[in-house]
Design a protein around this motif. Structure first.
Motif, PDB file in Angstrom:
ATOM      1  N   ASP A 296       0.832  -1.204   0.000  1.00 45.15           N
ATOM      2  CA  ASP A 296       0.000   0.000   0.000  1.00 45.15           C
ATOM      3  C   ASP A 296       0.865   1.252   0.000  1.00 45.15           C
ATOM      4  O   ASP A 296       0.573   2.223  -0.698  1.00 45.15           O
ATOM      5  CB  ASP A 296      -0.919   0.002   1.228  1.00 45.15           C
ATOM      6  N   TYR A 297       1.941   1.214   0.763  1.00 42.45           N
ATOM      7  CA  TYR A 297       2.859   2.354   0.813  1.00 42.45           C
ATOM      8  C   TYR A 297       3.544   2.547  -0.535  1.00 42.45           C
ATOM      9  O   TYR A 297       3.648   3.678  -1.036  1.00 42.45           O
ATOM     10  CB  TYR A 297       3.902   2.126   1.902  1.00 42.45           C
ATOM     11  N   LEU A 298       3.990   1.446  -1.143  1.00 44.57           N
ATOM     12  CA  LEU A 298       4.696   1.531  -2.425  1.00 44.57           C
ATOM     13  C   LEU A 298       3.768   1.991  -3.548  1.00 44.57           C
ATOM     14  O   LEU A 298       4.188   2.716  -4.452  1.00 44.57           O
ATOM     15  CB  LEU A 298       5.304   0.168  -2.776  1.00 44.57           C
ATOM     16  N   HIS A 299       2.496   1.578  -3.500  1.00 41.32           N
ATOM     17  CA  HIS A 299       1.543   1.929  -4.550  1.00 41.32           C
ATOM     18  C   HIS A 299       0.750   3.190  -4.230  1.00 41.32           C
ATOM     19  O   HIS A 299      -0.075   3.621  -5.033  1.00 41.32           O
ATOM     20  CB  HIS A 299       0.576   0.772  -4.795  1.00 41.32           C
ATOM     21  N   GLY A 300       0.958   3.761  -3.051  1.00 39.46           N
ATOM     22  CA  GLY A 300       0.253   4.987  -2.686  1.00 39.46           C
ATOM     23  C   GLY A 300      -1.217   4.787  -2.394  1.00 39.46           C
ATOM     24  O   GLY A 300      -2.014   5.724  -2.525  1.00 39.46           O
ATOM     25  N   THR A 301      -1.589   3.568  -1.968  1.00 38.50           N
ATOM     26  CA  THR A 301      -2.996   3.302  -1.656  1.00 38.50           C
ATOM     27  C   THR A 301      -3.283   3.425  -0.159  1.00 38.50           C
ATOM     28  O   THR A 301      -4.239   2.839   0.351  1.00 38.50           O
ATOM     29  CB  THR A 301      -3.409   1.902  -2.156  1.00 38.50           C
ATOM     30  N   ASP A 302      -2.436   4.174   0.524  1.00 39.51           N
ATOM     31  CA  ASP A 302      -2.687   4.449   1.946  1.00 39.51           C
ATOM     32  C   ASP A 302      -2.519   5.935   2.261  1.00 39.51           C
ATOM     33  O   ASP A 302      -2.417   6.325   3.420  1.00 39.51           O
ATOM     34  CB  ASP A 302      -1.744   3.632   2.824  1.00 39.51           C
ATOM     35  N   THR A 303      -2.499   6.774   1.207  1.00 42.39           N
ATOM     36  CA  THR A 303      -2.220   8.205   1.412  1.00 42.39           C
ATOM     37  C   THR A 303      -3.312   8.894   2.227  1.00 42.39           C
ATOM     38  O   THR A 303      -3.020   9.735   3.076  1.00 42.39           O
ATOM     39  CB  THR A 303      -2.073   8.916   0.054  1.00 42.39           C
ATOM     40  N   VAL A 304      -4.567   8.549   1.966  1.00 37.27           N
ATOM     41  CA  VAL A 304      -5.670   9.146   2.734  1.00 37.27           C
ATOM     42  C   VAL A 304      -5.620   8.643   4.178  1.00 37.27           C
ATOM     43  O   VAL A 304      -5.782   9.423   5.127  1.00 37.27           O
ATOM     44  CB  VAL A 304      -7.030   8.801   2.092  1.00 37.27           C
ATOM     45  N   PHE A 305      -5.363   7.357   4.327  1.00 35.74           N
ATOM     46  CA  PHE A 305      -5.280   6.756   5.660  1.00 35.74           C
ATOM     47  C   PHE A 305      -4.218   7.447   6.505  1.00 35.74           C
ATOM     48  O   PHE A 305      -4.423   7.709   7.694  1.00 35.74           O
ATOM     49  CB  PHE A 305      -4.968   5.266   5.525  1.00 35.74           C
ATOM     50  N   ARG A 306      -3.090   7.807   5.909  1.00 35.28           N
ATOM     51  CA  ARG A 306      -1.985   8.414   6.644  1.00 35.28           C
ATOM     52  C   ARG A 306      -2.302   9.824   7.135  1.00 35.28           C
ATOM     53  O   ARG A 306      -1.563  10.381   7.942  1.00 35.28           O
ATOM     54  CB  ARG A 306      -0.725   8.437   5.781  1.00 35.28           C
ATOM     55  N   GLN A 307      -3.369  10.403   6.634  1.00 36.68           N
ATOM     56  CA  GLN A 307      -3.751  11.753   7.052  1.00 36.68           C
ATOM     57  C   GLN A 307      -4.834  11.747   8.121  1.00 36.68           C
ATOM     58  O   GLN A 307      -5.345  12.788   8.502  1.00 36.68           O
ATOM     59  CB  GLN A 307      -4.247  12.542   5.828  1.00 36.68           C
ATOM     60  N   THR A 308      -5.175  10.560   8.626  1.00 32.28           N
ATOM     61  CA  THR A 308      -6.292  10.442   9.564  1.00 32.28           C
ATOM     62  C   THR A 308      -5.817  10.125  10.978  1.00 32.28           C
ATOM     63  O   THR A 308      -4.665   9.729  11.201  1.00 32.28           O
ATOM     64  CB  THR A 308      -7.252   9.331   9.119  1.00 32.28           C
ATOM     65  N   LYS A 309      -6.735  10.265  11.913  1.00 31.84           N
ATOM     66  CA  LYS A 309      -6.470   9.873  13.294  1.00 31.84           C
ATOM     67  C   LYS A 309      -6.305   8.357  13.404  1.00 31.84           C
ATOM     68  O   LYS A 309      -5.604   7.863  14.294  1.00 31.84           O
ATOM     69  CB  LYS A 309      -7.613  10.336  14.203  1.00 31.84           C
ATOM     70  N   ALA A 310      -6.963   7.632  12.500  1.00 33.65           N
ATOM     71  CA  ALA A 310      -6.841   6.176  12.500  1.00 33.65           C
ATOM     72  C   ALA A 310      -5.383   5.755  12.292  1.00 33.65           C
ATOM     73  O   ALA A 310      -4.917   4.776  12.888  1.00 33.65           O
ATOM     74  CB  ALA A 310      -7.722   5.573  11.413  1.00 33.65           C
ATOM     75  N   TYR A 311      -4.653   6.510  11.470  1.00 37.02           N
ATOM     76  CA  TYR A 311      -3.231   6.217  11.246  1.00 37.02           C
ATOM     77  C   TYR A 311      -2.427   6.436  12.521  1.00 37.02           C
ATOM     78  O   TYR A 311      -1.514   5.657  12.832  1.00 37.02           O
ATOM     79  CB  TYR A 311      -2.692   7.097  10.119  1.00 37.02           C
ATOM     80  N   GLU A 312      -2.750   7.481  13.268  1.00 34.72           N
ATOM     81  CA  GLU A 312      -2.067   7.735  14.541  1.00 34.72           C
ATOM     82  C   GLU A 312      -2.347   6.615  15.539  1.00 34.72           C
ATOM     83  O   GLU A 312      -1.507   6.295  16.383  1.00 34.72           O
ATOM     84  CB  GLU A 312      -2.520   9.073  15.124  1.00 34.72           C
ATOM     85  N   ARG A 313      -3.525   6.022  15.438  1.00 33.15           N
ATOM     86  CA  ARG A 313      -3.891   4.944  16.350  1.00 33.15           C
ATOM     87  C   ARG A 313      -3.392   3.584  15.869  1.00 33.15           C
ATOM     88  O   ARG A 313      -3.542   2.584  16.583  1.00 33.15           O
ATOM     89  CB  ARG A 313      -5.419   4.887  16.511  1.00 33.15           C
ATOM     90  N   HIS A 314      -2.834   3.547  14.674  1.00 37.21           N
ATOM     91  CA  HIS A 314      -2.426   2.268  14.080  1.00 37.21           C
ATOM     92  C   HIS A 314      -1.103   1.781  14.684  1.00 37.21           C
ATOM     93  O   HIS A 314      -0.039   1.891  14.097  1.00 37.21           O
ATOM     94  CB  HIS A 314      -2.304   2.407  12.566  1.00 37.21           C
ATOM     95  N   ARG A 315      -1.192   1.289  15.890  1.00 39.86           N
ATOM     96  CA  ARG A 315      -0.039   0.751  16.608  1.00 39.86           C
ATOM     97  C   ARG A 315      -0.543  -0.195  17.684  1.00 39.86           C
ATOM     98  O   ARG A 315      -1.734  -0.215  18.002  1.00 39.86           O
ATOM     99  CB  ARG A 315       0.784   1.870  17.242  1.00 39.86           C
ATOM    100  N   VAL A 316       0.362  -0.987  18.216  1.00 41.78           N
ATOM    101  CA  VAL A 316      -0.019  -1.908  19.282  1.00 41.78           C
ATOM    102  C   VAL A 316      -0.319  -1.098  20.540  1.00 41.78           C
ATOM    103  O   VAL A 316       0.495  -0.269  20.965  1.00 41.78           O
ATOM    104  CB  VAL A 316       1.100  -2.933  19.558  1.00 41.78           C
TER     105      VAL A 316
END
Length: 335
Positions: A296-316
């Motif tokens: 997803d990172y290589l193909h740019g299919t996570d660009t919207v996700f990376r701008q969200t609070k969900a991305y900040e929460r994406h951790r253990v």
């Protein structure tokens, strides 16, 4: 002439000074990187040594247990294969999802439901819709997965190592696990992108996306074609290529089913892998197609996700405080 000469000396002195500064910076960088590499290597080696010692200490137990089971089943390879590919992973899947379904239907225990990713969704879950999902999953398991295990059995039998009386070493199992994960990431990502094409989505993948706020059992709620392409083949292919031992296959299948259940469960539970990535895919449809997120990172299919609070929460989650409270959504902001 004197001014030019002085200017030349000055320029040469500055150049020598810059070269010295560059050389000093390179030496510092080399020391830092070298030290960092040494520390990382030491930690990795220590971790591997520690895990290897644990494995060595328990290795005799696992080897003895495997031999007892092998002789109990009289070396009947199909029975052993069925237990390893279907029964053990199936028990892991339904055991874990059974607990989640109780929480989804009853809202208890609150220890689980307080970690809901999409507040207000499936609270409680629609029982009729959930039973329909369970029915579909059982059909996929019995009428799609089981028949696929038949050719797999003969492929594994052809390799000749799958039913060996000697278990693989811990080191080799880690190598296999890494290869399985890489193969799954590649196959799942591209088959998942494939079923998102308009024609295939309408007739095949739309069924899975009926759940914009998924629950654990929905991980296998899919059209039979999708279940073959995206759910089963990416997980089966690694062991078939590697000619893996049945114990390795059983462990891998169980881990894969538990991981995908966690990704769909709708709860960001403490000390478990983050489900935020795939939950966001169900919410937005055109983001986060993979498992690990590398493609997803290589193909740019996570660009919207990376701008969200969900991305900040994406951790253990390493505490008991829900991330929805420590990293809340911004009021009024549409992601």
């Amino acid at each position: 002439f004197q001014m030019k000469r002085d200017s030349g000396y000055s320029t040469m002195a500055e150049q020598q000074k810059q070269e010295k500064q560059l050389w000093d910076a390179m030496k510092i960088s080399a020391r830092v990187l070298g030290t960092g590499l040494l520390v990382i290597t030491t930690l990795v080696n220590f971790g591997f040594w520690y895990m290897q010692n644990i494995w060595d200490a328990s290795g005799h137990f696992w080897q003895t247990t495997w031999l007892k089971l092998y002789y109990l089943l009289e070396g009947e390879e199909w029975t052993i294969f069925f237990l390893g590919t279907a029964l053990v992973p199936g028990l892991a899947f339904w055991g874990f999802n059974g607990i989640l379904m109780v929480a989804d239907v009853t809202g208890k225990p609150t220890f689980i439901t307080r970690y809901r990713i999409q507040p207000g969704k499936n609270d409680p879950v629609d029982t009729k819709k959930l039973l329909q999902a369970v029915y579909t999953v059982l059909c996929n398991q019995f009428f799609v997965s089981l028949p696929m295990f038949v050719p797999m059995f003969y492929i594994m039998k052809w390799w000749g190592n799958t039913f060996s009386k000697e278990l693989p070493t811990f080191r080799w199992f880690l190598v296999e696990l890494s290869i399985f994960t890489l193969i799954e990431e590649i196959l799942f990502y591209y088959t998942h992108r494939l079923v998102h094409l308009a024609l295939l989505y309408k007739h095949i993948h739309k069924k899975h996306h009926e759940w914009t706020a998924p629950v654990g059992v929905v991980s296998m709620y899919a059209h039979p074609v999708e279940h073959i392409l995206s759910n089963t083949l990416p997980v089966m292919t690694g062991p078939m290529i590697m000619g893996s031992h049945i114990v390795s296959i059983a462990t891998w299948f169980s881990l894969a089913l538990l991981t995908t259940s966690i990704s769909h469960c709708g709860y960001h539970l403490p000390f478990l892998p983050s489900p935020e990535f795939h939950d966001f895919h169900h919410l937005k449809f055109n983001q986060c197609y993979g498992v690990l997120g590398v493609l997803d990172y290589l193909h740019g299919t996570d660009t919207v996700f990376r701008q969200t609070k969900a991305y900040e929460r994406h951790r253990v989650l390493l505490s008991l405080t829900p991330l929805s409270k420590s990293i809340p959504e911004v009021p009024g902001r549409a992601e």
